[in-house]
Design a protein around this motif. Structure first.
Motif, PDB file in Angstrom:
ATOM      1  N   ALA A   1      41.248 -59.315  20.540  1.00  0.00           N
ATOM      2  CA  ALA A   1      41.868 -59.038  21.841  1.00  0.00           C
ATOM      3  C   ALA A   1      43.382 -58.936  21.754  1.00  0.00           C
ATOM      4  CB  ALA A   1      41.474 -60.125  22.843  1.00  0.00           C
ATOM      5  N   MET A   2      43.988 -59.434  20.679  1.00  0.00           N
ATOM      6  CA  MET A   2      45.436 -59.359  20.531  1.00  0.00           C
ATOM      7  C   MET A   2      45.934 -57.914  20.523  1.00  0.00           C
ATOM      8  SD  MET A   2      46.367 -62.388  17.815  1.00  0.00           S
ATOM      9  CE  MET A   2      46.348 -64.120  18.314  1.00  0.00           C
ATOM     10  N   MET A   3      45.060 -56.989  20.122  1.00  0.00           N
ATOM     11  CA  MET A   3      45.449 -55.580  20.099  1.00  0.00           C
ATOM     12  C   MET A   3      45.705 -55.046  21.501  1.00  0.00           C
ATOM     13  SD  MET A   3      45.456 -54.898  16.891  1.00  0.00           S
ATOM     14  CE  MET A   3      45.528 -53.117  16.909  1.00  0.00           C
TER      15      MET A   3
ATOM     16  N   LEU B   1      51.800 -59.080  39.508  1.00  0.00           N
ATOM     17  CA  LEU B   1      52.107 -59.636  38.191  1.00  0.00           C
ATOM     18  C   LEU B   1      51.054 -60.612  37.697  1.00  0.00           C
ATOM     19  CD1 LEU B   1      55.954 -60.275  38.449  1.00  0.00           C
ATOM     20  CD2 LEU B   1      54.805 -58.579  37.029  1.00  0.00           C
ATOM     21  N   VAL B   2      50.158 -61.045  38.564  1.00  0.00           N
ATOM     22  CA  VAL B   2      49.143 -62.015  38.160  1.00  0.00           C
ATOM     23  C   VAL B   2      48.270 -61.441  37.041  1.00  0.00           C
ATOM     24  CG1 VAL B   2      47.073 -63.249  38.911  1.00  0.00           C
ATOM     25  CG2 VAL B   2      49.115 -63.263  40.346  1.00  0.00           C
ATOM     26  N   ALA B   3      47.818 -60.201  37.206  1.00  0.00           N
ATOM     27  CA  ALA B   3      46.911 -59.595  36.227  1.00  0.00           C
ATOM     28  C   ALA B   3      47.554 -59.433  34.846  1.00  0.00           C
ATOM     29  CB  ALA B   3      46.388 -58.261  36.755  1.00  0.00           C
ATOM     30  N   PRO B   4      48.749 -58.832  34.716  1.00  0.00           N
ATOM     31  CA  PRO B   4      49.305 -58.690  33.362  1.00  0.00           C
ATOM     32  C   PRO B   4      49.686 -60.014  32.712  1.00  0.00           C
ATOM     33  CG  PRO B   4      50.873 -57.901  35.005  1.00  0.00           C
ATOM     34  CD  PRO B   4      49.579 -58.127  35.711  1.00  0.00           C
ATOM     35  N   ILE B   5      50.145 -60.995  33.492  1.00  0.00           N
ATOM     36  CA  ILE B   5      50.514 -62.290  32.908  1.00  0.00           C
ATOM     37  C   ILE B   5      49.279 -63.016  32.398  1.00  0.00           C
ATOM     38  CG2 ILE B   5      51.443 -64.578  33.414  1.00  0.00           C
ATOM     39  CD1 ILE B   5      53.474 -63.266  35.243  1.00  0.00           C
ATOM     40  N   GLU B   6      48.242 -63.083  33.237  1.00  0.00           N
ATOM     41  CA  GLU B   6      47.011 -63.718  32.789  1.00  0.00           C
ATOM     42  C   GLU B   6      46.343 -62.882  31.691  1.00  0.00           C
ATOM     43  OE1 GLU B   6      46.362 -66.585  33.336  1.00  0.00           O
ATOM     44  OE2 GLU B   6      46.666 -67.225  35.403  1.00  0.00           O
ATOM     45  N   GLY B   7      46.548 -61.570  31.742  1.00  0.00           N
ATOM     46  CA  GLY B   7      45.962 -60.702  30.737  1.00  0.00           C
ATOM     47  C   GLY B   7      46.545 -60.928  29.357  1.00  0.00           C
ATOM     48  N   ILE B   8      47.854 -61.093  29.262  1.00  0.00           N
ATOM     49  CA  ILE B   8      48.454 -61.312  27.944  1.00  0.00           C
ATOM     50  C   ILE B   8      48.089 -62.683  27.402  1.00  0.00           C
ATOM     51  CG2 ILE B   8      50.698 -62.291  28.644  1.00  0.00           C
ATOM     52  CD1 ILE B   8      51.942 -60.338  26.553  1.00  0.00           C
TER      53      ILE B   8
ATOM     54  N   GLY C   1      40.289 -68.958  24.095  1.00  0.00           N
ATOM     55  CA  GLY C   1      39.864 -69.907  25.106  1.00  0.00           C
ATOM     56  C   GLY C   1      40.500 -69.693  26.464  1.00  0.00           C
ATOM     57  N   ALA C   2      41.440 -68.761  26.563  1.00  0.00           N
ATOM     58  CA  ALA C   2      42.048 -68.468  27.863  1.00  0.00           C
ATOM     59  C   ALA C   2      41.037 -67.757  28.746  1.00  0.00           C
ATOM     60  CB  ALA C   2      43.291 -67.603  27.687  1.00  0.00           C
ATOM     61  N   PRO C   3      41.082 -67.982  30.067  1.00  0.00           N
ATOM     62  CA  PRO C   3      40.132 -67.306  30.964  1.00  0.00           C
ATOM     63  C   PRO C   3      40.263 -65.791  30.872  1.00  0.00           C
ATOM     64  CG  PRO C   3      41.282 -69.095  32.098  1.00  0.00           C
ATOM     65  CD  PRO C   3      41.970 -68.917  30.785  1.00  0.00           C
ATOM     66  N   ALA C   4      39.138 -65.115  30.968  1.00  0.00           N
ATOM     67  CA  ALA C   4      39.152 -63.659  30.927  1.00  0.00           C
ATOM     68  C   ALA C   4      39.889 -63.098  32.143  1.00  0.00           C
ATOM     69  CB  ALA C   4      37.725 -63.117  30.882  1.00  0.00           C
ATOM     70  N   VAL C   5      40.393 -61.890  31.992  1.00  0.00           N
ATOM     71  CA  VAL C   5      41.129 -61.258  33.079  1.00  0.00           C
ATOM     72  C   VAL C   5      40.193 -61.049  34.265  1.00  0.00           C
ATOM     73  CG1 VAL C   5      42.510 -59.273  33.753  1.00  0.00           C
ATOM     74  CG2 VAL C   5      42.565 -60.081  31.399  1.00  0.00           C
ATOM     75  N   ASN C   6      40.627 -61.503  35.429  1.00  0.00           N
ATOM     76  CA  ASN C   6      39.846 -61.334  36.647  1.00  0.00           C
ATOM     77  C   ASN C   6      39.850 -59.864  37.047  1.00  0.00           C
ATOM     78  OD1 ASN C   6      38.951 -61.265  39.364  1.00  0.00           O
ATOM     79  ND2 ASN C   6      39.433 -63.429  39.572  1.00  0.00           N
ATOM     80  N   LEU C   7      38.664 -59.273  37.136  1.00  0.00           N
ATOM     81  CA  LEU C   7      38.568 -57.857  37.458  1.00  0.00           C
ATOM     82  C   LEU C   7      39.152 -57.557  38.839  1.00  0.00           C
ATOM     83  CD1 LEU C   7      37.612 -55.048  36.669  1.00  0.00           C
ATOM     84  CD2 LEU C   7      35.360 -55.609  37.622  1.00  0.00           C
ATOM     85  N   ALA C   8      38.929 -58.455  39.797  1.00  0.00           N
ATOM     86  CA  ALA C   8      39.467 -58.237  41.147  1.00  0.00           C
ATOM     87  C   ALA C   8      40.987 -58.241  41.118  1.00  0.00           C
ATOM     88  CB  ALA C   8      38.947 -59.319  42.089  1.00  0.00           C
ATOM     89  N   ALA C   9      41.574 -59.175  40.356  1.00  0.00           N
ATOM     90  CA  ALA C   9      43.036 -59.229  40.257  1.00  0.00           C
ATOM     91  C   ALA C   9      43.581 -57.978  39.584  1.00  0.00           C
ATOM     92  CB  ALA C   9      43.458 -60.478  39.485  1.00  0.00           C
ATOM     93  N   LEU C  10      42.875 -57.467  38.566  1.00  0.00           N
ATOM     94  CA  LEU C  10      43.326 -56.268  37.860  1.00  0.00           C
ATOM     95  C   LEU C  10      43.281 -55.044  38.779  1.00  0.00           C
ATOM     96  CD1 LEU C  10      44.251 -55.074  35.171  1.00  0.00           C
ATOM     97  CD2 LEU C  10      41.845 -54.735  34.577  1.00  0.00           C
ATOM     98  N   VAL C  11      42.198 -54.923  39.558  1.00  0.00           N
ATOM     99  CA  VAL C  11      42.073 -53.796  40.486  1.00  0.00           C
ATOM    100  C   VAL C  11      43.158 -53.866  41.553  1.00  0.00           C
ATOM    101  CG1 VAL C  11      40.604 -52.756  42.248  1.00  0.00           C
ATOM    102  CG2 VAL C  11      39.623 -53.469  40.070  1.00  0.00           C
ATOM    103  N   LYS C  12      43.405 -55.067  42.082  1.00  0.00           N
ATOM    104  CA  LYS C  12      44.449 -55.224  43.097  1.00  0.00           C
ATOM    105  C   LYS C  12      45.817 -54.869  42.521  1.00  0.00           C
ATOM    106  CE  LYS C  12      42.096 -58.879  45.710  1.00  0.00           C
ATOM    107  NZ  LYS C  12      42.111 -60.322  46.065  1.00  0.00           N
ATOM    108  N   SER C  13      46.091 -55.316  41.306  1.00  0.00           N
ATOM    109  CA  SER C  13      47.382 -55.044  40.684  1.00  0.00           C
ATOM    110  C   SER C  13      47.587 -53.547  40.488  1.00  0.00           C
ATOM    111  CB  SER C  13      47.485 -55.773  39.345  1.00  0.00           C
ATOM    112  OG  SER C  13      48.696 -55.469  38.687  1.00  0.00           O
TER     113      SER C  13
END
Length: 296
Positions: free
Chosen positions: A174-176, A244-251, A258-270
C-alpha cells in the motif's frame, strides 16, 4: 523623368511594405467573452509556471542560515509538541499506531495544504507588478505556489522515510499509493487557491484572517490524532465533510501497518467537495481575471 521614376519606385516600395505588414499575423490577447479557460494556452505557459515556482523557492530560503532545513523543521517541531502535550495528558490519540510516524505522515500532508494555500491565496496581489506589465494566464500564479509547496513536501517525504525506518515500520504494497494521497491534497490546495486568490484580489481582509483559519484547520483535521480514536462515531459523517480527512487518513493507511482503511464515504465526500470547489473556483477566477489588473 528620373524624378518620376524614383517616386514610382518609392511608391511601389511603400505598397510592398504595407502589404507585408498586413500579411503578418495579429494575435488578440483580450479576454474571452465567456468566463472560461483556454487550457491549451495554459500548457503553452507551463515553463513560466516552473520558473515562478523556482523563484518562490529561492526567495523563501534566501538569506536563511538553515536554508532547506526549514522544510522539515516545522513538521518535526509540531510533531514534538503533540508528543509532549498528549504524553502529559495521558491520551493515546493514534490508538495502537506508533504516534511519531503517524503524526509526521499527517504533518507532511498538512504542510502541503498550509504552505500551498497561504502562498496561493496571495499569489495575485503578491505579483501585482508582474500582472500589470505583461500578459500571461493568471492561473499560472496559484499553480506556481502549489509547485513550490510540493518541493517542500518532497524533502519532508525523504525525512518521513527515515522516520519509518527508525521506528521499524514494515514495508507493505500500500505504500505505493502514498503519492496518490499527496496528489489529492494538491488538488484540494488548487481548488482552495482559486477561490482565495480571487477573493484576496478584491478584499485584503483575507490575508489577516488566513493564518487564524489555517491554525483552526490544523485542529479540526486528523493531524495530531486519528479519526477513529477521538471522533465520536455519531459525528463522523459530519467530520468527514472536511476534504482533508480522506488524504490524511489515506496516507496513514498507506504507510502504517494496522492503520484503519480509508473510509469510502469520506473519500467520496472529499472528491465531491474538491470537484465542486474546483469547477466553481475556475469560473470565479476566470471572471476575476478580466479585471484583476485594475484591482491589484
Amino acid at each position: 523623368m528620373d524624378r518620376a521614376v524614383s517616386s514610382s519606385v518609392e511608391g511601389s516600395s511603400h505598397a510592398v511594405e504595407k502589404a507585408s505588414a498586413l500579411s503578418k499575423p495579429i494575435y488578440d490577447i483580450s479576454p474571452s467573452s465567456l468566463h472560461v479557460f483556454r487550457f491549451d494556452e495554459l500548457w503553452q505557459y507551463r515553463h513560466l509556471a516552473a520558473l515562478l515556482a523556482w523563484r518562490h523557492i529561492k526567495s523563501r530560503y534566501k538569506q536563511t542560515m538553515l536554508g532547506l532545513l526549514w522544510a522539515v523543521i516545522v513538521p518535526i517541531a509540531y510533531t514534538l509538541i503533540f508528543v509532549i502535550f498528549f504524553g502529559l495528558v495521558g491520551v493515546h490519540p493514534a490508538g495502537e499506531l506508533p504516534y511519531v510516524p503517524s503524526t509526521f505522515a499527517a504533518m507532511t500532508v498538512w504542510q502541503l495544504f498550509a504552505r500551498g494555500v497561504s502562498e496561493g491565496a496571495t499569489s495575485l496581489t503578491a505579483n501585482a507588478s508582474l500582472i500589470s506589465k505583461v500578459y500571461f494566464p493568471r492561473i499560472i500564479l496559484p499553480l506556481a505556489a502549489i509547485l513550490s509547496a510540493l518541493f517542500d513536501v518532497a524533502i519532508s517525504l525523504v525525512i518521513l522515510a527515515g522516520v519509518l525506518f527508525w521506528f521499524q515500520v514494515p514495508l507493505q504494497p500500500a505504500m505505493m499509493l502514498a503519492p496518490v494521497f499527496v496528489l489529492q491534497t494538491a488538488l484540494i490546495v488548487f481548488a482552495f487557491s482559486l477561490w482565495l486568490s480571487a477573493i484576496d484580489g478584491m478584499y485584503r481582509d483575507l490575508r489577516h484572517a488566513l493564518p487564524l483559519l489555517l491554525q483552526l484547520g490544523l485542529f479540526i483535521s486528523p493531524v495530531a490524532y486519528t479519526t477513529s480514536a477521538l471522533i465520536p462515531e455519531q459525528w463522523a459523517w459530519l467530520y468527514e465533510c472536511n476534504p482533508l480527512v480522506a488524504p490524511i487518513e489515506g496516507i496513514r493507511w498507506a504507510l502504517l501497518q494496522g492503520a484503519p482503511a480509508v473510509n469510502l464515504a469520506a473519500l467520496v465526500k472529499s472528491l465531491s467537495i474538491t470537484g465542486v470547489l474546483m469547477v466553481t473556483g475556475l469560473l470565479f477566477f476566470a471572471r476575476m481575471e478580466r479585471t484583476i489588473v485594475d484591482r491589484v
